[in-house]
Scaffold this motif. Structure first.
Motif, PDB file in Angstrom:
ATOM      1  N   SER A  27       0.834  -1.212   0.000  1.00  0.00           N
ATOM      2  CA  SER A  27       0.000   0.000   0.000  1.00  0.00           C
ATOM      3  C   SER A  27       0.862   1.254   0.000  1.00  0.00           C
ATOM      4  CB  SER A  27      -0.928  -0.009   1.216  1.00  0.00           C
ATOM      5  OG  SER A  27      -1.722   1.159   1.249  1.00  0.00           O
ATOM      6  N   VAL A  28       1.890   1.279   0.850  1.00  0.00           N
ATOM      7  CA  VAL A  28       2.783   2.440   0.905  1.00  0.00           C
ATOM      8  C   VAL A  28       3.458   2.658  -0.452  1.00  0.00           C
ATOM      9  CG1 VAL A  28       4.902   3.360   1.928  1.00  0.00           C
ATOM     10  CG2 VAL A  28       3.175   2.291   3.387  1.00  0.00           C
ATOM     11  N   ALA A  29       3.909   1.579  -1.076  1.00  0.00           N
ATOM     12  CA  ALA A  29       4.565   1.694  -2.384  1.00  0.00           C
ATOM     13  C   ALA A  29       3.612   2.258  -3.426  1.00  0.00           C
ATOM     14  CB  ALA A  29       5.091   0.321  -2.812  1.00  0.00           C
ATOM     15  N   ARG A  30       2.361   1.780  -3.454  1.00  0.00           N
ATOM     16  CA  ARG A  30       1.380   2.275  -4.433  1.00  0.00           C
ATOM     17  C   ARG A  30       1.081   3.759  -4.209  1.00  0.00           C
ATOM     18  NH1 ARG A  30      -1.086  -2.840  -3.350  1.00  0.00           N
ATOM     19  NH2 ARG A  30      -2.490  -1.854  -1.834  1.00  0.00           N
ATOM     20  N   LEU A  31       0.869   4.126  -2.960  1.00  0.00           N
ATOM     21  CA  LEU A  31       0.542   5.525  -2.653  1.00  0.00           C
ATOM     22  C   LEU A  31       1.702   6.447  -2.988  1.00  0.00           C
ATOM     23  CD1 LEU A  31      -1.262   4.873   0.742  1.00  0.00           C
ATOM     24  CD2 LEU A  31      -2.323   5.917  -1.266  1.00  0.00           C
ATOM     25  N   ASN A  32       2.914   6.006  -2.694  1.00  0.00           N
ATOM     26  CA  ASN A  32       4.084   6.822  -3.004  1.00  0.00           C
ATOM     27  C   ASN A  32       4.257   6.987  -4.513  1.00  0.00           C
ATOM     28  OD1 ASN A  32       6.664   8.184  -2.263  1.00  0.00           O
ATOM     29  ND2 ASN A  32       7.560   6.441  -3.335  1.00  0.00           N
ATOM     30  N   GLU A  33       4.035   5.910  -5.253  1.00  0.00           N
ATOM     31  CA  GLU A  33       4.146   5.971  -6.712  1.00  0.00           C
ATOM     32  C   GLU A  33       3.098   6.927  -7.293  1.00  0.00           C
ATOM     33  OE1 GLU A  33       4.327   2.963 -10.597  1.00  0.00           O
ATOM     34  OE2 GLU A  33       3.872   2.186  -8.594  1.00  0.00           O
ATOM     35  N   ALA A  34       1.944   6.992  -6.623  1.00  0.00           N
ATOM     36  CA  ALA A  34       0.876   7.885  -7.098  1.00  0.00           C
ATOM     37  C   ALA A  34       1.104   9.337  -6.676  1.00  0.00           C
ATOM     38  CB  ALA A  34      -0.471   7.406  -6.570  1.00  0.00           C
ATOM     39  N   ARG A  35       2.172   9.599  -5.912  1.00  0.00           N
ATOM     40  CA  ARG A  35       2.567  10.930  -5.466  1.00  0.00           C
ATOM     41  C   ARG A  35       1.724  11.444  -4.296  1.00  0.00           C
ATOM     42  NH1 ARG A  35       2.204  14.685 -10.259  1.00  0.00           N
ATOM     43  NH2 ARG A  35       3.039  16.198  -8.757  1.00  0.00           N
ATOM     44  N   VAL A  36       1.133  10.552  -3.531  1.00  0.00           N
ATOM     45  CA  VAL A  36       0.508  10.943  -2.269  1.00  0.00           C
ATOM     46  C   VAL A  36       1.625  11.240  -1.269  1.00  0.00           C
ATOM     47  CG1 VAL A  36      -0.904  10.149  -0.329  1.00  0.00           C
ATOM     48  CG2 VAL A  36      -1.569   9.586  -2.671  1.00  0.00           C
ATOM     49  N   ARG A  37       1.499  12.332  -0.513  1.00  0.00           N
ATOM     50  CA  ARG A  37       2.487  12.647   0.515  1.00  0.00           C
ATOM     51  C   ARG A  37       2.184  11.816   1.756  1.00  0.00           C
ATOM     52  NH1 ARG A  37       5.820  17.093   0.019  1.00  0.00           N
ATOM     53  NH2 ARG A  37       6.777  16.126   1.850  1.00  0.00           N
ATOM     54  N   LEU A  38       3.169  11.053   2.218  1.00  0.00           N
ATOM     55  CA  LEU A  38       2.977  10.088   3.289  1.00  0.00           C
ATOM     56  C   LEU A  38       3.797  10.453   4.513  1.00  0.00           C
ATOM     57  CD1 LEU A  38       3.296   6.866   1.100  1.00  0.00           C
ATOM     58  CD2 LEU A  38       1.172   7.833   1.988  1.00  0.00           C
ATOM     59  N   MET A  39       3.150  10.422   5.656  1.00  0.00           N
ATOM     60  CA  MET A  39       3.835  10.646   6.928  1.00  0.00           C
ATOM     61  C   MET A  39       3.482   9.522   7.884  1.00  0.00           C
ATOM     62  SD  MET A  39       5.611  12.087   9.315  1.00  0.00           S
ATOM     63  CE  MET A  39       6.095  13.793   9.098  1.00  0.00           C
ATOM     64  N   GLY A  40       4.468   8.862   8.433  1.00  0.00           N
ATOM     65  CA  GLY A  40       4.248   7.856   9.463  1.00  0.00           C
ATOM     66  C   GLY A  40       4.574   8.469  10.810  1.00  0.00           C
ATOM     67  N   LEU A  41       3.556   8.758  11.590  1.00  0.00           N
ATOM     68  CA  LEU A  41       3.746   9.411  12.891  1.00  0.00           C
ATOM     69  C   LEU A  41       3.801   8.358  13.987  1.00  0.00           C
ATOM     70  CD1 LEU A  41       1.473  12.579  12.691  1.00  0.00           C
ATOM     71  CD2 LEU A  41       3.912  12.534  13.159  1.00  0.00           C
ATOM     72  N   LEU A  42       4.954   8.240  14.610  1.00  0.00           N
ATOM     73  CA  LEU A  42       5.141   7.266  15.676  1.00  0.00           C
ATOM     74  C   LEU A  42       4.493   7.735  16.971  1.00  0.00           C
ATOM     75  CD1 LEU A  42       8.918   6.693  14.939  1.00  0.00           C
ATOM     76  CD2 LEU A  42       7.024   5.277  14.146  1.00  0.00           C
ATOM     77  N   ALA A  43       4.357   9.026  17.129  1.00  0.00           N
ATOM     78  CA  ALA A  43       3.691   9.607  18.296  1.00  0.00           C
ATOM     79  C   ALA A  43       3.237  11.010  17.919  1.00  0.00           C
ATOM     80  CB  ALA A  43       4.625   9.653  19.507  1.00  0.00           C
ATOM     81  N   LEU A  44       2.060  11.385  18.364  1.00  0.00           N
ATOM     82  CA  LEU A  44       1.553  12.737  18.183  1.00  0.00           C
ATOM     83  C   LEU A  44       1.014  13.181  19.535  1.00  0.00           C
ATOM     84  CD1 LEU A  44       0.880  15.107  16.248  1.00  0.00           C
ATOM     85  CD2 LEU A  44      -1.377  14.080  15.964  1.00  0.00           C
ATOM     86  N   ASP A  45       1.889  13.735  20.343  1.00  0.00           N
ATOM     87  CA  ASP A  45       1.475  14.181  21.677  1.00  0.00           C
ATOM     88  C   ASP A  45       2.434  15.254  22.151  1.00  0.00           C
ATOM     89  OD1 ASP A  45       3.804  12.864  22.718  1.00  0.00           O
ATOM     90  OD2 ASP A  45       2.687  10.996  22.804  1.00  0.00           O
ATOM     91  N   GLU A  46       2.218  15.736  23.360  1.00  0.00           N
ATOM     92  CA  GLU A  46       3.011  16.848  23.875  1.00  0.00           C
ATOM     93  C   GLU A  46       4.480  16.473  24.020  1.00  0.00           C
ATOM     94  OE1 GLU A  46       1.628  19.615  23.997  1.00  0.00           O
ATOM     95  OE2 GLU A  46      -0.486  19.124  24.038  1.00  0.00           O
ATOM     96  N   GLY A  47       4.748  15.206  24.335  1.00  0.00           N
ATOM     97  CA  GLY A  47       6.133  14.794  24.529  1.00  0.00           C
ATOM     98  C   GLY A  47       6.811  14.379  23.238  1.00  0.00           C
ATOM     99  N   GLY A  48       6.027  13.792  22.314  1.00  0.00           N
ATOM    100  CA  GLY A  48       6.598  13.335  21.055  1.00  0.00           C
ATOM    101  C   GLY A  48       7.635  12.252  21.217  1.00  0.00           C
ATOM    102  N   ILE A  49       7.472  11.411  22.252  1.00  0.00           N
ATOM    103  CA  ILE A  49       8.444  10.342  22.513  1.00  0.00           C
ATOM    104  C   ILE A  49       7.846   9.011  22.064  1.00  0.00           C
ATOM    105  CG2 ILE A  49       9.781   9.139  24.272  1.00  0.00           C
ATOM    106  CD1 ILE A  49       9.660  11.711  25.927  1.00  0.00           C
ATOM    107  N   PRO A  50       8.394   8.379  21.026  1.00  0.00           N
ATOM    108  CA  PRO A  50       7.781   7.178  20.471  1.00  0.00           C
ATOM    109  C   PRO A  50       8.346   5.874  21.015  1.00  0.00           C
ATOM    110  CG  PRO A  50       9.481   7.927  18.992  1.00  0.00           C
ATOM    111  CD  PRO A  50       9.496   8.872  20.187  1.00  0.00           C
ATOM    112  N   SER A  51       7.526   4.837  20.921  1.00  0.00           N
ATOM    113  CA  SER A  51       7.960   3.460  21.118  1.00  0.00           C
ATOM    114  C   SER A  51       7.397   2.694  19.932  1.00  0.00           C
ATOM    115  CB  SER A  51       7.425   2.911  22.442  1.00  0.00           C
ATOM    116  OG  SER A  51       7.744   1.535  22.568  1.00  0.00           O
ATOM    117  N   TYR A  52       8.262   2.018  19.149  1.00  0.00           N
ATOM    118  CA  TYR A  52       7.779   1.511  17.874  1.00  0.00           C
ATOM    119  C   TYR A  52       8.617   0.336  17.386  1.00  0.00           C
ATOM    120  CZ  TYR A  52      11.728   4.272  16.148  1.00  0.00           C
ATOM    121  OH  TYR A  52      12.973   4.782  15.935  1.00  0.00           O
ATOM    122  N   ASP A  53       8.098  -0.336  16.354  1.00  0.00           N
ATOM    123  CA  ASP A  53       8.803  -1.438  15.710  1.00  0.00           C
ATOM    124  C   ASP A  53       9.763  -0.840  14.690  1.00  0.00           C
ATOM    125  OD1 ASP A  53       9.376  -3.448  13.606  1.00  0.00           O
ATOM    126  OD2 ASP A  53       8.055  -4.721  14.804  1.00  0.00           O
TER     127      ASP A  53
END
Length: 371
Positions: free
Chosen positions: A314-340
């Protein structure tokens, strides 16, 4: 016995093991207190008369909501969910849910909102309205704080087709100024005497963009969920921006029809469950009408429960179509992520910008893409 195993046994056995395994301090000591607050009730259930002295098993001076907030911050999510279930189902720790007076005495905070969201499905019907009132107050406070930051990011852009007398170097139009003053050219001094200066004016944004917020509703993403709902409400009120919001676990829920009320959005959330990011992203592809004018922000810790192949495709298709993609690991006051990290790196290699952000930084990122 390794230190890690000894530590686990020490937490499981509680203060009775002080002599053999030693007392706990710091974070481990706080974890012990949180466990004791809950599981000391097991002695009561078995009719054991507990000592009231300094070494008693009496719970500490916590109340239900403080304990919940403390336990959430101290333990891994899977452990916290077990403690939460035990608190409600085994020990009947429902003071928060069944007593409106308790709610009235609590200080409104984002931590309290997270607790209310986690338990709102089990609340006594008699206090559900009070739960909503408290949650609505907290949401309103967050909304006021974030709205000014978002509006500042979207405050305006330069318009080269309108003129202004605003004397600002940032708005100075040197091309138009030269054209306007060619008649004053002095050949002897080889310079133009500028009698009239021209400036660009500012205009409010009119951006034909679609912003899709695809939000993981697992419990570990609760802070990001709250800020996403508020951001969606603010952005949907801006001219020229069409906002869509999708919540997912192993199912996909489109809440785009209720974005003006962040609390209504959050009440749609069922915290917990598995995670199928690929399924959610595949659904979001159906919301893309004009790829070059679409921004898709995926808010997740990338803890994919299904095979990641659908996500990568899905990410590859959207990128090829020129959709701007952002993967937000955290959206909060601290902005401190825990992720794979493995999955995050892979989607980044496929064209998705990946990072954590506070709400104001995310707003500036959006503004920069749209500008």
């Amino acid at each position: 016995m390794s230190d890690a195993i000894a530590r686990r046994w020490r937490l499981a056995l509680g203060r009775y093991s002080d002599r053999s395994l030693g007392a706990l301090a710091g974070t481990d000591g706080e974890m012990e207190s949180a466990l004791e607050y809950l599981y000391a009730r097991e002695y009561q259930r078995r009719g054991i008369n507990r000592d009231k002295g300094p070494g008693s098993l009496d719970p500490t001076a916590l109340n239900a909501v403080k304990w919940l907030g403390k336990a959430r911050s101290l333990f891994p999510q899977s452990v916290f969910e077990t403690l939460q279930d035990h608190a409600l189902d085994r020990y009947g720790l429902t003071e928060l849910l069944n007593d409106p007076k308790t709610l009235e005495s609590l200080k409104a905070s984002q931590d309290l909102l997270k607790v209310l969201l986690a338990f709102q499905g089990r609340a006594d019907p008699a206090v559900k309205e009070k739960l909503r009132q408290v949650a609505d107050q907290i949401i309103s406070d967050i909304m006021k704080r974030l709205k000014s930051e978002v509006l500042r990011a979207f405050s305006g852009r330069r318009n080269r087709f309108r003129r202004s007398n605003m004397q600002s170097a940032a708005n100075f139009d040197w091309r138009a100024t030269i054209r306007e003053n060619l008649k004053t050219y002095d050949p002897e001094k080889n310079r133009i005497v500028a009698e009239q200066l021209r400036f660009n004016s500012r205009e409010k944004r009119r951006l034909p963009w679609r912003v899709i917020l695809c939000v993981d509703q697992s419990s570990s993403m609760t802070d990001s969920l709250i800020h996403s709902a508020v951001m969606a409400a603010i952005l949907s009120g801006l001219p020229g921006i069409d906002v869509r919001m999708v919540l997912f676990d192993t199912s996909v829920l489109d809440v785009s029809d209720r974005l003006t009320d962040p609390l209504e959005t959050l009440l749609s959330v069922q915290l917990g469950g598995g995670t199928d990011i690929g399924k959610a992203m595949t659904y979001c592809e159906t919301l893309v009408d004009d790829p070059a004018r679409t921004i898709l922000a995926l808010l997740t810790d990338f803890g994919e429960g299904a095979s990641p192949r659908a996500l990568y495709a899905s990410v590859a298709r959207l990128n090829e179509a020129r959709v701007r993609l952002m993967g937000l690991l955290a959206l909060d006051e601290g902005g401190i992520p825990s992720y794979d990290d493995t999955i995050a790196r892979k989607v980044a290699s496929l064209g998705m910008e990946v990072g954590a952000a506070t709400p104001d930084k995310f707003a500036h990122w959006l503004s920069g893409v749209m500008g």
